[in-house]
Design a protein around this motif. Structure first.
Motif, PDB file in Angstrom:
ATOM      1  N   GLY A 154       0.780  -1.233   0.000  1.00 16.06           N
ATOM      2  CA  GLY A 154       0.000   0.000   0.000  1.00 16.06           C
ATOM      3  C   GLY A 154       0.815   1.288   0.000  1.00 16.06           C
ATOM      4  N   GLU A 155       0.354   2.184   0.897  1.00 17.03           N
ATOM      5  CA  GLU A 155       0.912   3.545   0.959  1.00 17.03           C
ATOM      6  C   GLU A 155       2.422   3.536   1.153  1.00 17.03           C
ATOM      7  OE1 GLU A 155      -0.626   6.630   0.772  1.00 17.03           O
ATOM      8  OE2 GLU A 155      -2.173   5.345  -0.101  1.00 17.03           O
ATOM      9  N   ALA A 156       2.884   2.714   2.142  1.00 15.30           N
ATOM     10  CA  ALA A 156       4.301   2.698   2.499  1.00 15.30           C
ATOM     11  C   ALA A 156       5.140   2.333   1.286  1.00 15.30           C
ATOM     12  CB  ALA A 156       4.540   1.701   3.626  1.00 15.30           C
ATOM     13  N   SER A 157       4.666   1.415   0.478  1.00 15.12           N
ATOM     14  CA  SER A 157       5.432   1.001  -0.690  1.00 15.12           C
ATOM     15  C   SER A 157       5.536   2.163  -1.678  1.00 15.12           C
ATOM     16  CB  SER A 157       4.747  -0.215  -1.300  1.00 15.12           C
ATOM     17  OG  SER A 157       4.849  -0.188  -2.674  1.00 15.12           O
ATOM     18  N   LYS A 158       4.383   2.901  -1.863  1.00 19.57           N
ATOM     19  CA  LYS A 158       4.403   4.055  -2.784  1.00 19.57           C
ATOM     20  C   LYS A 158       5.417   5.108  -2.309  1.00 19.57           C
ATOM     21  CE  LYS A 158      -0.278   4.275  -4.063  1.00 19.57           C
ATOM     22  NZ  LYS A 158      -1.406   5.088  -3.725  1.00 19.57           N
TER      23      LYS A 158
ATOM     24  N   VAL B 129       9.021   4.230  -2.934  1.00 20.98           N
ATOM     25  CA  VAL B 129       9.413   4.427  -4.335  1.00 20.98           C
ATOM     26  C   VAL B 129       9.655   5.924  -4.601  1.00 20.98           C
ATOM     27  CG1 VAL B 129       8.616   4.244  -6.729  1.00 20.98           C
ATOM     28  CG2 VAL B 129       8.242   2.360  -5.143  1.00 20.98           C
ATOM     29  N   GLU B 130       8.735   6.779  -4.078  1.00 22.13           N
ATOM     30  CA  GLU B 130       8.889   8.234  -4.260  1.00 22.13           C
ATOM     31  C   GLU B 130      10.206   8.716  -3.643  1.00 22.13           C
ATOM     32  OE1 GLU B 130       7.270  10.455  -5.977  1.00 22.13           O
ATOM     33  OE2 GLU B 130       6.041   8.786  -6.702  1.00 22.13           O
ATOM     34  N   PHE B 131      10.477   8.173  -2.421  1.00 16.94           N
ATOM     35  CA  PHE B 131      11.722   8.556  -1.729  1.00 16.94           C
ATOM     36  C   PHE B 131      12.946   8.198  -2.572  1.00 16.94           C
ATOM     37  CE2 PHE B 131      11.577   9.467   3.047  1.00 16.94           C
ATOM     38  CZ  PHE B 131      10.466  10.261   2.905  1.00 16.94           C
ATOM     39  N   GLN B 132      12.884   7.003  -3.161  1.00 15.32           N
ATOM     40  CA  GLN B 132      14.034   6.558  -3.959  1.00 15.32           C
ATOM     41  C   GLN B 132      14.238   7.492  -5.164  1.00 15.32           C
ATOM     42  OE1 GLN B 132      16.185   3.850  -3.114  1.00 15.32           O
ATOM     43  NE2 GLN B 132      17.361   5.084  -4.549  1.00 15.32           N
ATOM     44  N   HIS B 133      13.106   7.902  -5.809  1.00 13.25           N
ATOM     45  CA  HIS B 133      13.215   8.843  -6.935  1.00 13.25           C
ATOM     46  C   HIS B 133      13.863  10.140  -6.507  1.00 13.25           C
ATOM     47  CE1 HIS B 133       9.865   6.863  -9.480  1.00 13.25           C
ATOM     48  NE2 HIS B 133      11.061   6.391  -9.758  1.00 13.25           N
ATOM     49  N   MET B 134      13.368  10.595  -5.326  1.00 10.89           N
ATOM     50  CA  MET B 134      13.885  11.874  -4.820  1.00 10.89           C
ATOM     51  C   MET B 134      15.396  11.785  -4.562  1.00 10.89           C
ATOM     52  SD  MET B 134      11.971  13.886  -1.847  1.00 10.89           S
ATOM     53  CE  MET B 134      12.792  13.128  -0.486  1.00 10.89           C
ATOM     54  N   LEU B 135      15.781  10.652  -3.944  1.00 10.87           N
ATOM     55  CA  LEU B 135      17.214  10.474  -3.650  1.00 10.87           C
ATOM     56  C   LEU B 135      18.045  10.442  -4.924  1.00 10.87           C
ATOM     57  CD1 LEU B 135      17.690   7.890  -0.791  1.00 10.87           C
ATOM     58  CD2 LEU B 135      18.107  10.317  -0.797  1.00 10.87           C
ATOM     59  N   ASP B 136      17.523   9.725  -5.950  1.00 11.54           N
ATOM     60  CA  ASP B 136      18.257   9.643  -7.221  1.00 11.54           C
ATOM     61  C   ASP B 136      18.459  11.020  -7.822  1.00 11.54           C
ATOM     62  OD1 ASP B 136      18.307   6.983  -6.872  1.00 11.54           O
ATOM     63  OD2 ASP B 136      16.690   6.505  -8.304  1.00 11.54           O
ATOM     64  N   LYS B 137      17.402  11.862  -7.729  1.00 14.83           N
ATOM     65  CA  LYS B 137      17.479  13.217  -8.301  1.00 14.83           C
ATOM     66  C   LYS B 137      18.506  14.061  -7.529  1.00 14.83           C
ATOM     67  CE  LYS B 137      15.721  16.785 -10.652  1.00 14.83           C
ATOM     68  NZ  LYS B 137      16.884  17.609 -10.617  1.00 14.83           N
ATOM     69  N   ILE B 138      18.397  13.991  -6.182  1.00 14.03           N
ATOM     70  CA  ILE B 138      19.341  14.771  -5.366  1.00 14.03           C
ATOM     71  C   ILE B 138      20.762  14.317  -5.667  1.00 14.03           C
ATOM     72  CG2 ILE B 138      20.124  15.260  -2.996  1.00 14.03           C
ATOM     73  CD1 ILE B 138      17.210  15.061  -2.110  1.00 14.03           C
ATOM     74  N   ARG B 139      20.916  12.956  -5.796  1.00 19.96           N
ATOM     75  CA  ARG B 139      22.255  12.416  -6.040  1.00 19.96           C
ATOM     76  C   ARG B 139      22.831  12.961  -7.340  1.00 19.96           C
ATOM     77  NH1 ARG B 139      21.601   6.689  -6.597  1.00 19.96           N
ATOM     78  NH2 ARG B 139      20.867   6.871  -4.486  1.00 19.96           N
ATOM     79  N   SER B 140      21.994  12.984  -8.405  1.00 19.19           N
ATOM     80  CA  SER B 140      22.552  13.432  -9.688  1.00 19.19           C
ATOM     81  C   SER B 140      22.841  14.944  -9.645  1.00 19.19           C
ATOM     82  CB  SER B 140      21.655  13.038 -10.857  1.00 19.19           C
ATOM     83  OG  SER B 140      20.660  13.997 -11.023  1.00 19.19           O
TER      84      SER B 140
END
Ligand SMILES: Nc1ncnc2c1ncn2[C@@H]1O[C@H](COP(=O)(O)OP(=O)(O)OP(=O)(O)O)[C@@H](O)[C@H]1O
Ligand SMILES: [Mg+2]
Length: 416
Positions: A54-58, A61-72
């Motif tokens: 559910g929510e936690a999984s979504k 995933v959002e957190f991971q996207h955010m981290l990838d963006k910050i990382r780049s």
């Protein structure tokens, strides 16, 4: 009865829904807590665990996207910083950055070559640059920053070279950076020019004095018919002598002032004899002379040079004024003496005002030629003001007049 049964049933349904929702929400919160701990541990480089359901999984995933963006963004920012550091380190002019307490934050390769290999980030600037001239410069910059002025520029001598040093203050970081432009060759050329002018004017004085002597002999010779020729030769010789004397005075002033003789000088004793020199000319031109000399106008200075200062300023005021007045004021103002020479003459257009203190600068060639001017007077004045640690300001409007204001600090004998 039926009604009560319905209410109880609805309440039970509500509590069950609330319980299920609370359970789900706390699971999401726990997942969020785990994710944020992981980010804190691994920084932007970490990989987040996939949270099931559910929510936690979504959110994970959002957190991971955010981290990838910050990382780049982080990577490209670090690359940009490296690129700028490389560019700055290759700038040929030495430069360094200091924090607000004077500790070195950054320096480039040229600065290291200038100062030596022992320089380190984190050192205080005085551990790297031992010359007191830079400490004075740094303190002056501090005072300017307090007055909300961020820039400073001065010529400094460091490690037996001359530098045109520019300092800037970056308000957001509280840091300052200083760039050192090597002007040693220019200073050397200037020195050679000064030596040349000084030697030449010295050498010219002897033949000119001889010419003057013989012209005076010719003047008294009644057998000479063309007296007007003698008069022209005399006038031009006198002009040459004046010019040569001005050049000599100027080159001596520029030499480093070692020839100045400082003593206590009461400016009243200097102004009065100078005014006498101009009395006749002022009368001939029908000008009003306004003199306002206060008491307590003693300074430490070179009497001869101060006399030259008044001669040049009053000479200009009288020369460039056809009607109205010339006003000479000397008065004490706090820790300084103010010398004000004002006239109601032709004035100086704005665009020339910053240049008239340069050697040989004249506003209008025909105007100066008519008055026998060579453009040396005000450069002599400026050097004399500098010699006495003073400042000079000009206010002037064409057609209305000019006002030169000089402030010379009064140095009490205890400070000397
Ligand atoms: N009081 C003044 N009113 C109007 N113009 C002035 C005044 N003082 C200086 N100037 C202008 O500034 C120029 C520079 O002055 P400066 O005294 O250096 O040279 P000068 O008077 O031309 O020659 P010198 O003083 O060497 O005989 C002058 O040519 C003149 O045009
Ligand atoms: Mg002059």
């Amino acid at each position: 009865m039926f009604f009560i049964g319905c209410v109880l049933f609805s309440l039970a349904g509500f509590f069950l829904a609330f319980f299920l929702f609370a359970k789900k929400a706390s699971k999401t919160l726990l997942a969020l807590d785990r994710l944020s701990r992981k980010i804190a541990e691994d920084g932007v480089g970490g990989i987040l665990p996939i949270v099931e359901g559910g929510e936690a999984s979504k959110i994970s995933v959002e957190f991971q996207h955010m981290l990838d963006k910050i990382r780049s963004d982080f990577v490209s920012l670090s690359e940009k910083i490296k690129e700028y550091e490389m560019i700055v380190s290759k700038i040929l002019d030495p430069l360094f950055v200091l924090d607000d307490e004077g500790r070195i934050v950054f320096f480039n390769d040229s600065f290291r070559s200038l100062i030596g290999n022992n320089i380190r980030v984190g050192q205080y600037y005085w551990e790297a640059i031992r010359e007191p001239t830079f400490a004075e410069f740094f303190n002056e910059h501090t005072s300017r920053i307090k007055e909300n002025k961020t820039e400073i520029r001065k010529e400094l001598k460091l490690k037996s070279k001359y530098f045109d040093v520019t300092g800037s203050f970056v308000r957001v970081t509280g840091e300052r950076f200083y760039i050192f432009r090597d002007v040693t060759p220019l200073v050397e050329v200037e020195r050679m020019k000064r030596d040349f002018i000084s030697n030449l004017s010295h050498e010219l004085r002897t033949p000119l004095s001889a010419m003057k002597g013989f012209i005076e002999t010719l003047e008294s010779d009644d057998s000479i018919k063309e007296r007007s020729y003698v008069e022209i030769i005399k006038r031009n010789t006198e002009r040459l002598i004046r010019m040569v004397n001005d050049l000599l005075t100027l080159s001596r002033l520029e030499e480093g002032y070692s020839l100045a003789e400082f003593e206590e000088v009461d400016l009243r004793d200097v102004v009065e004899p100078v005014l006498k020199l101009f009395e006749r000319k002022i009368q001939e031109k029908g000008l009003d002379l306004i003199v306002d000399i206060g008491e307590d106008v003693k300074i430490r200075g070179d009497r001869f040079q101060l006399e030259q200062l008044f001669i040049n300023l009053i000479d200009n005021a009288v020369k460039y004024t056809e009607k109205g007045y010339v006003k000479v004021q000397v008065k004490r103002e706090n820790d300084s003496v103010l010398i004000n020479v004002e006239d109601s003459g032709i004035g100086i257009p704005e665009k020339h005002q910053s240049r008239i203190f340069e050697r040989f600068y004249v506003v209008d060639k025909s105007r100066s030629k008519r008055h026998d001017g060579t453009g040396l007077g005000l450069s002599i004045v400026k050097h004399i003001v500098m010699l006495h640690n003073g400042t000079i300001k000009l206010r002037s409007s064409p057609g209305e007049g000019s006002e030169f204001s000089i402030y010379i600090p009064v140095i009490t004998s205890t400070k000397n």
